[in-house]
Design a protein around this motif. Structure first.
Motif, short mmCIF file in Angstrom:
data_model
loop_
_atom_site.label_atom_id
_atom_site.label_comp_id
_atom_site.label_asym_id
_atom_site.label_seq_id
_atom_site.Cartn_x
_atom_site.Cartn_y
_atom_site.Cartn_z
N ASN A 12 50.58 33.48 37.31
CA ASN A 12 51.47 33.81 38.34
C ASN A 12 52.68 34.24 38.06
OD1 ASN A 12 49.16 33.40 39.91
ND2 ASN A 12 49.78 32.05 41.16
N GLY A 64 44.61 33.77 48.14
CA GLY A 64 44.00 33.30 46.46
C GLY A 64 43.80 31.91 46.67
N ALA A 83 47.34 42.06 45.31
CA ALA A 83 48.42 41.25 46.11
C ALA A 83 49.33 42.22 46.78
CB ALA A 83 48.96 40.28 45.38
N ARG A 84 49.48 43.30 46.45
CA ARG A 84 50.50 44.34 47.00
C ARG A 84 50.14 44.56 48.31
NH1 ARG A 84 49.60 48.86 42.36
NH2 ARG A 84 48.00 49.88 42.93
N ASP A 129 55.44 44.49 44.24
CA ASP A 129 54.41 43.88 43.50
C ASP A 129 53.49 44.86 42.82
OD1 ASP A 129 52.23 42.35 42.69
OD2 ASP A 129 52.66 41.18 44.73
N PRO A 165 48.25 34.11 52.49
CA PRO A 165 49.18 35.17 52.12
C PRO A 165 50.76 34.85 52.67
CG PRO A 165 47.81 35.71 53.79
CD PRO A 165 47.42 34.44 53.38
N ASN A 220 50.92 44.11 41.26
CA ASN A 220 49.31 43.61 41.32
C ASN A 220 48.22 44.39 42.49
OD1 ASN A 220 46.83 42.12 41.68
ND2 ASN A 220 47.90 40.10 41.61
N HIS A 239 53.68 29.12 47.30
CA HIS A 239 54.61 30.19 46.83
C HIS A 239 56.00 30.03 47.14
CE1 HIS A 239 51.06 33.25 46.06
NE2 HIS A 239 51.00 32.29 45.54
N CYS A 288 53.38 38.39 48.70
CA CYS A 288 51.86 38.84 48.68
C CYS A 288 51.14 39.11 50.02
CB CYS A 288 51.31 37.75 47.70
SG CYS A 288 51.07 36.15 48.39
N ASN A 289 50.16 39.62 49.92
CA ASN A 289 49.19 40.02 51.10
C ASN A 289 47.97 39.82 50.82
OD1 ASN A 289 49.20 41.05 53.75
ND2 ASN A 289 48.34 43.12 53.02
N HIS A 290 47.34 38.57 50.12
CA HIS A 290 46.21 38.38 49.96
C HIS A 290 46.16 36.73 50.07
CE1 HIS A 290 47.10 37.12 45.95
NE2 HIS A 290 45.91 36.90 45.75
#
Length: 352
Positions: free
Chosen positions: A32, A88, A116-117, A111, A92, A113, A59, A84-86
């Motif tokens: 990360n 994991g 995640a963006r 971001d 998020p 990624n 986070h 982030c918008n996911h």
């Protein structure tokens, strides 16, 4: 809310600078990115701070919001990376910010990624004001290799070598320990520790039997060990030190640098420290897959012996692979040169 004073001057820059300092406390060589966050309450005081301590941990935004508590409502969250918008290993951050009731989110780097963006759009859809790109260059510099990997679809590659002033990495009889002094060797371990993987070829394993661990000056192992990677089709003896339990090891029966990097990218390896011999180094250079060179030059001469790099297919000075030095410094009795690989020159100047 803490009893820290309100920020002065431009409202977002001091908080972002503090977030950058926090982010730098996160670990390098982690899957990360390093991220820092500061929550500024509606009255301008700092309500909470946080940084991401590594994969699987909360986070930065979540840590800062938890410390801010109710003071986050109506305030501003300042984050070094687009939230982030996911989902994991953790949820998020966009949802955490919405639930906390912040009115503004300021972030530095967008971001890269693709998984995640999209956090900025999600926050705006929830009615939160979003201010992107604040100290974006500084934020991106925190995660150079991580960002590179997502933009290029492969890990960033740093080739390290040690050589005499006349470019020899070993004497005629094959001996190479030690070309450089103890200070340079300790420096190598510090730089190794910043990477995700250390890569060599089977030839290096068979010739030198390296352990490829990251150690303290007293020889003890550091807590975090990069992945050890061996590329090539030759058989590695079962007793090779690279196969011990000091660090994880993967073997790739493959000579194509691009395929090796593709496999490592799929394992979330973002920065590869290339320590192979002249043949492997030449293969990566010919393929255009070296991004940085770290060279340790010892003030000794051999006159003969193994070259630091193999044949690059270059037969004229005009086709030389040009590097752009980014740092030159002494390390003990040796000189360390860091340089970026620029491109093959199109110059046709005569040799001087």
């Amino acid at each position: 809310m803490t009893d820290q004073p309100a920020w002065h001057g431009e409202p977002d820059l001091p908080a972002m600078r503090r977030a950058l300092v926090l982010a730098a406390q996160g670990p390098l060589g982690d899957p990360n990115p390093r991220v820092g966050a500061v929550v500024v309450a509606a009255d301008g005081t700092v309500a909470g701070e946080g940084f991401h301590a590594g994969a699987g941990s909360a986070h930065a935004e979540v840590v800062a919001l938890a410390r801010a508590g109710d003071a986050a409502r109506g305030g501003t969250a300042v984050v070094t990376l687009e939230p982030c918008n996911h989902t994991g290993l953790t949820g998020p951050c966009t949802r955490a910010l919405v639930d906390a009731g912040v009115s503004r989110v300021v972030f530095g780097q967008a971001d890269p990624n693709p998984v995640a963006r999209g956090g900025a759009a999600e926050l705006e859809a929830a009615g939160i004001q979003v201010v992107p790109g604040v100290l974006a260059d500084e934020a991106e510099a925190l995660n150079q290799a991580w960002t590179f990997a997502f933009r290029h679809g492969r890990p960033r590659v740093t080739w390290k070598f040690a050589a005499t002033l006349d470019g020899r990495s070993a004497a005629v009889d094959g001996t190479s320990r030690w070309i450089t002094g103890p200070e340079a060797r300790a420096d190598v371990h510090d730089l190794r520790a910043e990477c995700d993987a250390i890569l060599v070829g089977t030839g290096t394993v068979l010739t030198d039997d390296p352990q490829l661990t990251v150690r303290h000056p007293d020889g003890s192992l550091r807590d975090r060990q990069p992945l050890r990677v061996v590329a090539g089709t030759s058989t590695i003896p079962a007793g090779a030190r690279i196969l011990d339990d000091a660090a994880p090891t993967v073997l790739f029966p493959e000579h194509d640098p691009a395929l090796v990097l593709k496999a490592l990218h799929e394992q979330e390896i973002h920065h590869v420290w290339l320590e192979g011999g002249p043949t492997l180094a030449a293969a990566f250079l010919r393929a255009g897959l070296v991004d940085e060179v770290v060279a340790y030059l010892a003030p000794i001469l051999l006159g003969a012996g193994r070259n630091a790099v193999g044949d690059l297919g270059i037969d004229t000075i005009g086709a030389a692979l040009r590097l752009e030095p980014t740092e030159v410094r002494t390390v003990g009795a040796d000189v360390r040169v860091r340089a970026s690989v620029v491109s093959l020159t199109t110059s046709h100047e005569e040799p001087r």
